[in-house]
Design an enzyme around this catalytic site. Sequence first.
Site: not given
Ligand code: TZP
Ligand code: MG
Length: 236
Positions: A60, A131, A162
């Site tokens: 990602r 998602s 995010k």
């Molecule tokens: N989608 C929802 S939360 C997230 C993504 C890509 C980030 C998750 O990262 P982390 O550092 O484990 O909270």
């Molecule tokens: Mg996306």
Amino acid sequence: MIEHNDMSLNKHLRNNRDRFNFSREMLSLYYIQGSNDSAGEPLETIEFALKGGITCFQYREKGTNALEGQEKINFAKRIQSLCHQYEVPFIVNDDVELALHCDADGIHVGQDDTSIEEIYPQFKDKIIGLSVGNKDEYTSSKDVLQYVDYIGTGPVYNTLSKHDAGDSIGTKGIQQMRAIDQRMPMVAIGGIQSNDIQSIIEAGADGVAIISSISRAKDPELATRKLREVLNQVKR
Ligand code: TZP
Ligand code: MG
């Protein structure tokens, strides 16, 4: 409309017939990383996670200084070959062209990315993840869920990884999603650390998707091993 002749079962109940057949177990410890998520050298961090026992990897590439073009392709290919050394599926986030170009094992898209209708014909034999953050998104995604192997649900907790992740749903949100759909393979995401795992799995998730508690750990391999140990001990 999606053209199909083999849709007698939902996609996640069929075999993908490609390098990796999708299985729920793949979601157990699902690690996500790009070139700018890690405290240490990015590729090295991914290798630590692989050594520690992740069951799936998603590339990602987001945020400031995100790689583009040939640099992104080159980096993706290096990660892919590392993943395959450890027999871990390599999934690309939100980049159809890259996923096809690399012949990735799968693709993961969000609600605002390329639609599942467009993705499915090109990734029939691959893993497809979507998602689906909460109940409302589940309802609006209902028609395409038969074409996906798994859903990613969250954020469960607050996340720094995010910026537009939306409101956190807690383990209650996971429970609600599991109550709506008892079969769909589901990986929980967002702010997850090892001491959250028990309640997340008890709430009905098949696994946890993680960025920072591995990527920003002092010792990413040890952090991964600890997550793995907890997952192995949790009763399902
Ligand atoms: N989608 C929802 S939360 C997230 C993504 C890509 C980030 C998750 O990262 P982390 O550092 O484990 O909270
Ligand atoms: Mg996306």
